[in-house]
Design an enzyme around this catalytic site. Structure first.
Site, mmCIF file in Angstrom:
data_model
loop_
_atom_site.group_PDB
_atom_site.id
_atom_site.type_symbol
_atom_site.label_atom_id
_atom_site.label_comp_id
_atom_site.label_asym_id
_atom_site.label_seq_id
_atom_site.Cartn_x
_atom_site.Cartn_y
_atom_site.Cartn_z
ATOM 1 N N CYS A 1 29.403 16.769 -15.303
ATOM 2 C CA CYS A 1 30.526 17.269 -16.078
ATOM 3 C C CYS A 1 31.561 16.164 -16.140
ATOM 4 C CB CYS A 1 31.109 18.499 -15.389
ATOM 5 S SG CYS A 1 32.556 19.163 -16.224
ATOM 6 N N HIS B 1 26.894 25.668 -20.214
ATOM 7 C CA HIS B 1 27.851 24.904 -19.403
ATOM 8 C C HIS B 1 29.231 24.874 -20.081
ATOM 9 C CE1 HIS B 1 28.809 21.155 -16.869
ATOM 10 N NE2 HIS B 1 29.784 21.200 -17.749
ATOM 11 N N GLU B 2 29.245 24.618 -21.390
ATOM 12 C CA GLU B 2 30.536 24.516 -22.096
ATOM 13 C C GLU B 2 31.207 25.873 -22.234
ATOM 14 O OE1 GLU B 2 31.703 21.665 -22.214
ATOM 15 O OE2 GLU B 2 29.812 20.617 -21.912
ATOM 16 N N HIS C 1 33.150 26.743 -19.243
ATOM 17 C CA HIS C 1 34.486 26.120 -19.165
ATOM 18 C C HIS C 1 35.554 27.031 -19.779
ATOM 19 C CE1 HIS C 1 33.999 22.147 -17.465
ATOM 20 N NE2 HIS C 1 33.006 21.839 -18.280
HETATM 21 NI NI NI Z 1 31.677 20.233 -18.032
#
Ligand code: NI
Length: 182
Positions: free
Chosen positions: A110, A153-154, A157
């Site tokens: 990341c 993953h995004e 966030h």
């Molecule tokens: Ni990330």
């Protein structure tokens, strides 16, 4: 002129907030930030520029990593040598997912995490994402393998989740009998 983005580090509390839904039309500032994110991610995956601008390679970014808690993600996926596909999804939602799970064998990285975190993250092998493009048009993306992992993953966030939150401290690594490693 390429200008490197300022990306928040994992210690910044803004990475832990739930981001807001975006309302349309989006501002010129957001559009230009999206373009800068595309450039940054693309350059970071081209060795010559990675070195020249001292970039860490990465394929995805979410607006909270730029200090803006709004639901916008950007992914630049190298589909062939030097050939990139860009995805900008605003207010993204996973509308369906495979039963099959996978994990990136070497573990995830990341751009906000500037250290090695040992461990693998279980992710859906395939997802369908719905959301909006920069002009507010509804879009749908089907993603598999690495791209599927990147979307998950995004989107994490946007909900204040970092990848290492999902690493099981009691079982950091899986064998390819337990899970398909990619
Ligand atoms: Ni990330």
């Amino acid at each position: 002129m390429f200008k490197k983005l300022d990306i928040l580090d994992e210690r910044d509390k803004r990475l832990r907030l739930i981001s807001r839904e975006v309302t349309f039309p989006i501002s010129k500032e957001y559009k230009s930030l999206i373009q800068r994110a595309i450039d940054h991610l693309t350059y970071s995956q081209i060795e010559e520029y990675e070195k020249k601008y001292n970039l860490r390679p990465g394929m995805g970014l979410a607006f909270p990593q730029l200090g803006i808690n709004e639901r916008i993600i950007i992914i630049v996926n190298e589909v062939d040598d030097g050939v990139f596909e860009n995805y900008v999804v605003i207010n993204p939602q996973i509308v369906s997912n495979s039963a099959e799970m996978v994990a990136v064998e070497a573990g995830e990285g990341c751009l906000s995490v500037n250290r090695e975190v040992p461990g693998q993250v279980l992710r859906y092998a395939r997802v369908t994402i719905e959301g909006f493009d920069e002009d507010g048009n509804k879009i749908r993306v089907r993603a598999r393998e690495d791209l599927s992992v990147a979307f998950q993953h995004e989107i994490d966030h946007l909900n204040g989740i970092l990848f290492f939150d999902r690493i099981d401290p009691n079982k950091r690594f899986y064998s390819d009998i337990e899970i398909r490693l990619i």
